[in-house]
Scaffold this motif. Sequence first.
Motif, PDB file in Angstrom:
ATOM      1  N   GLU A  32      -7.835   3.957   0.452  1.00 19.27           N
ATOM      2  CA  GLU A  32      -6.668   4.707  -0.005  1.00 19.27           C
ATOM      3  C   GLU A  32      -6.650   4.874  -1.525  1.00 19.27           C
ATOM      4  OE1 GLU A  32      -2.986   3.705   2.760  1.00 19.27           O
ATOM      5  OE2 GLU A  32      -4.136   1.898   2.230  1.00 19.27           O
TER       6      GLU A  32
ATOM      7  N   VAL B  76      -5.934   9.915   4.496  1.00 15.39           N
ATOM      8  CA  VAL B  76      -5.734   9.255   3.202  1.00 15.39           C
ATOM      9  C   VAL B  76      -6.600   8.009   3.009  1.00 15.39           C
ATOM     10  CG1 VAL B  76      -3.388  10.141   2.905  1.00 15.39           C
ATOM     11  CG2 VAL B  76      -3.745   7.931   4.037  1.00 15.39           C
TER      12      VAL B  76
ATOM     13  N   ALA C  41      -6.348   5.338   5.133  1.00 14.15           N
ATOM     14  CA  ALA C  41      -5.606   4.184   5.658  1.00 14.15           C
ATOM     15  C   ALA C  41      -6.480   3.409   6.639  1.00 14.15           C
ATOM     16  CB  ALA C  41      -4.332   4.649   6.359  1.00 14.15           C
TER      17      ALA C  41
ATOM     18  N   ARG D  87      -6.660  -0.195   1.332  1.00 13.03           N
ATOM     19  CA  ARG D  87      -6.860  -0.258  -0.135  1.00 13.03           C
ATOM     20  C   ARG D  87      -8.159  -1.001  -0.436  1.00 13.03           C
ATOM     21  NH1 ARG D  87      -3.325   1.957  -2.964  1.00 13.03           N
ATOM     22  NH2 ARG D  87      -3.877   0.868  -4.880  1.00 13.03           N
TER      23      ARG D  87
END
Length: 162
Positions: A28, A58, A60, A85
């Motif tokens: 992300e 995105v 995720a 992330r």
Amino acid sequence: MNVAAYDIGFEGLDALEGIDALCLFVGEDDRPLPGSVGYVDWRLCGALSRVLQSGFFVGAQDDSLLLPTDGRFPVPRVFVIGLGRRSGLDASSLGEAMANAGRVMAKAKVQAVALEVPGAERLDEGARASALNDKFLPAFKGQRVAVLADKALARRLPGRKG
């Protein structure tokens, strides 16, 4: 199962003959796109970047996306797997992402896949090799895996060829 190592970059990507799919990982917080995913996005004229900017995908965790290569690579399709992330990537979350990628490839009936094991900037090659060997390979049901890898990771691949 045949596991081979290829260099990261255009030369390695262009050498992927007989590969059904390319499996890439995006976090992300990956901007700009790192490693092989950046090379692929460049060759696809920013197609992945446009999808990311639109918010449709995105990066995720457990998210996935399929893109055609439109003949820009010898590989016909690109699967993109979300990492969550990248700044929080650890051995456990990498293992989960690699197992998820193996399941996605198996479900799509991919027989030959190329991928870059993410996390070189955060994890040592032992953790990355373990995620490939212990999580991705058991979930992947195909015959051939081409790993886009640096030399340290390439030395840890099972049954190296290429």
